[in-house]
Design a protein around this motif. Sequence first.
Motif, PDB file in Angstrom:
ATOM      1  N   VAL A  71     -12.401   7.447 -11.574  1.00 37.07           N
ATOM      2  CA  VAL A  71     -11.905   8.711 -12.133  1.00 37.07           C
ATOM      3  C   VAL A  71     -12.192   9.860 -11.175  1.00 37.07           C
ATOM      4  O   VAL A  71     -11.318  10.704 -10.909  1.00 37.07           O
ATOM      5  N   SER A  72     -13.404   9.894 -10.619  1.00 38.20           N
ATOM      6  CA  SER A  72     -13.762  10.958  -9.681  1.00 38.20           C
ATOM      7  C   SER A  72     -12.901  10.879  -8.419  1.00 38.20           C
ATOM      8  O   SER A  72     -12.464  11.911  -7.885  1.00 38.20           O
ATOM      9  N   ALA A  73     -12.677   9.667  -7.932  1.00 36.18           N
ATOM     10  CA  ALA A  73     -11.861   9.506  -6.720  1.00 36.18           C
ATOM     11  C   ALA A  73     -10.430   9.967  -6.966  1.00 36.18           C
ATOM     12  O   ALA A  73      -9.801  10.574  -6.087  1.00 36.18           O
ATOM     13  N   HIS A 137      -6.723   8.403  -0.076  1.00 34.42           N
ATOM     14  CA  HIS A 137      -6.047   7.218  -0.615  1.00 34.42           C
ATOM     15  C   HIS A 137      -6.853   5.958  -0.325  1.00 34.42           C
ATOM     16  O   HIS A 137      -6.975   5.069  -1.184  1.00 34.42           O
ATOM     17  N   ASP A 138      -7.381   5.849   0.880  1.00 34.28           N
ATOM     18  CA  ASP A 138      -8.208   4.683   1.215  1.00 34.28           C
ATOM     19  C   ASP A 138      -9.419   4.590   0.303  1.00 34.28           C
ATOM     20  O   ASP A 138      -9.792   3.498  -0.150  1.00 34.28           O
ATOM     21  N   ASP A 139     -10.049   5.735   0.035  1.00 29.91           N
ATOM     22  CA  ASP A 139     -11.237   5.739  -0.820  1.00 29.91           C
ATOM     23  C   ASP A 139     -10.898   5.277  -2.241  1.00 29.91           C
ATOM     24  O   ASP A 139     -11.673   4.543  -2.872  1.00 29.91           O
ATOM     25  N   ALA A 325      -1.975   5.585   2.784  1.00 30.12           N
ATOM     26  CA  ALA A 325      -3.323   5.238   3.238  1.00 30.12           C
ATOM     27  C   ALA A 325      -3.309   4.869   4.716  1.00 30.12           C
ATOM     28  O   ALA A 325      -2.250   4.652   5.324  1.00 30.12           O
ATOM     29  N   ARG A 326      -4.501   4.788   5.267  1.00 29.20           N
ATOM     30  CA  ARG A 326      -4.647   4.408   6.670  1.00 29.20           C
ATOM     31  C   ARG A 326      -5.100   2.950   6.780  1.00 29.20           C
ATOM     32  O   ARG A 326      -4.404   2.116   7.349  1.00 29.20           O
TER      33      ARG A 326
END
Length: 841
Positions: A71-73, A137-139, A325-326
């Motif tokens: 949720v935080s991300a 996005h990656d995170d 994303a990367r």
Amino acid sequence: MLLPGFSVLQRLCARARDRAERRLWRLLARQLTPEQTRRLERLLVVGDQDAVSELELLRRPPRQPTVTGVVSALERLAKVQALSGHRVRTNVVPAGRFNRLAAEAFEVRAQRIARRHPLHRRATLAAFAHRLHASAHDDVVDILLLVLGGSTGRIERLGQAERLRSLGELDAAALVLAQAARVLLDEAIADPRIRLEVFAELARTELAQAVTTVERVVTVPAERLSEGLDRRYPSVRRFLPELLRLVSFEATTKSDPVLAAIRHLAAVERGAATMDAAPLGAVSSSWRSLVQPKADLIDGRAYTMCTLEALRHAIRRRDIFVPAARRWGDPRRLLLDKATWRANQVQVLRSLDLTGGARRLLDRLGSELDAAYHRAAAVVTEHPELLVFDRDVGRQRFKIPRLDALAVPESTTALRERLAALLPAGELPEVMLEVDAWTGFTAPMTDMVTGGRTRASDLAVSVCAVLVVQACNVPYGAVARRDVPALTESRLGWVEENYVRAETITAANARLVDHQRQIPLVAHWGGGQLTSADGMRFVVPVRSIHAAPNPRYFGAARGITLFNYVADNFLGWANIVITGTKRDSQFLLDRILDNPTTLDPKEIMTDTASARDLVFGLCQLLGFRYSPRLADLPSWRLFRLSASADYGALGPLSRRINTSLIRDHWDDICRVAGTLHTKAAVASEVIQALQRGGRPTTLARALAEVGRISRTIAILDYVTNPAQRRRILVQLNRQETRHQLARDVFHGRRGHVYQPYRPGQEQQLGALGLVTNVLTLWNSGYMDHAVEHLRNEGTTIADEDLEHLSPLQHEQVNLHGRYVFSAPDHLRHGLLRPLVTHSGR
């Protein structure tokens, strides 16, 4: 003495560099509209009610591998996407300069960015917004995979736990039914009387209750899954709507069923579709009865959980990716595009000696393989005990005799004792400053923003103090002193923030590697063309998505792996921080291909865990000799190219190589090798994309066929050549001894890493590697000085004795206690301290 006008030339060059920098800033800054510029600069403002700026908050990645963390991300991603209009075209500036600007934005304090020249400030913020869009996005994907793995797994485990709790009831019911079954099976009872006899033994209600209990407890797998849905589905709902709204998924194939299912869920969330029309292509057999209990009914909860489980597997296989994303972006971008490959193909193939097509490579490898078989067959003929029949696998296998420990010559023992007596004692801070005087390894520690050095005095002292704090895992209070300007806590914090980072640690380490090679004694240990790679495990007791569980290494905690590369001259020349204990083989080629030093390793040695056919194949194509320790020989098969060749007793152990697979995919094989050779992509990302989450692609299988040839040659040489086995053992032992030295250095906080974020982990463990190398180099220098001293006294020292020395001892260096950063002037000017030439040391 400087020539007249030299300072003027320096000033002119500096002005030219400044003009070039401003031009780059302008190219980025002018892509922003006035409104975009105002919104970005508001990120630097610290409000009256806020402790830090919005910039500081946005660049902190999530650290909780929980639903709350997802949720935080996603909340962070939503804020980042509000800045998505500020993404810029990065091809207008050099990639290295853009990366530097982005790195500054992620690490430099917001107050310092705010004080920059307006063009510099705007360019930095533009680079920050662009890079953050991909990393956010990656995170999200990182933490989503962790949470989904727990959620779908817990659903089945909860159902199983409920079944375990009801086993007592099941046992009682089974006894009742068994009693009824005995009556049913008794042939002495006539058929018409069976029911009467059963009810005489058991009451009708008792038998009915037993049947009901069995039907309730003994359920099919899908029903057990259903028992966990009620407890897990509500937690998924906390993040699912925002996930489907904020994150866009794509697939490597047009008709991917998982992508269709995810898009349908998104449409249902928007109200544009109903669950009754959901595509069922991604529903597995174990979920089918749950998802579709009736022909015309689809259970929305089960469909959602089934789709998310399929999504997790598809992302790990790289069938599904996130375009924005990367690391989790389109895996096809990892290889050189066809136009670029065509333009560079001839030059790359020549440098890798891959011209002439698959036939030339197979002919060359076939000759090497044939010669290896004949050498091994001759050895086996003379020593038949090398082959035994293994009943477990039902075939013959190799049985390698243990290597006898080499007897250490008395002259070597005597030399070690004399050198140990001569080596001076020292404190770790003194050693750091002394080695800096020899090598200037702190000089590459430059300011992140300006790229230069500060005018502050004793910067080397501050840098060494920060390195000791991080490498020894101790608090700043162990080195800080209020009465020494270079060692105040504020000064050390400023130096850590602006000077000590992974990039500068790598550059500093390169200086140590170069200096080590210049020491005459070191030439007896190796020239740097042989390297080994192995991992050290560290527990991370704080919450972090960059740590993973492994009970074998971390117990109930989570941890990370520091994957080290150590040359044959004992110095570690590179390292990689890996989440948890992922396979070392995936990362083996990363630093080999992106070598930050002047070393030129040609042979790579690892433990058995890294020995994979794909790695063998890539090493063969890229021109490296891969020589792992092969401890599990019974599980390895031999392979051959020739169907008619007579290899004696070794013939039945081998299978044929699928040469047609290599020929059919030769162009793509060369393209993969060219991509890695030109550093267009990181090797670990390419390998991960080829493996597709444990399911190798056809191209990966073709590369593995090449690897099987190289691996067979390596096995045959390993089995029949004791000298090669000993070479591998010696090098791996050197690495293990160096790891023990590193653990002795990293003694604080029980040897645990308390950095939750990847940059902090890389910086701290990079400092550990650097300080370990400082100790190794310091010992090497004084051992060489002691050898020269003994020879000047007339002592004869054989080269064979020098080869058995090691610079990894540290008994004479104090690694613990309070650290005082002061050293005599002669040591700080590069002179050596006297050897201990008297008794009573």
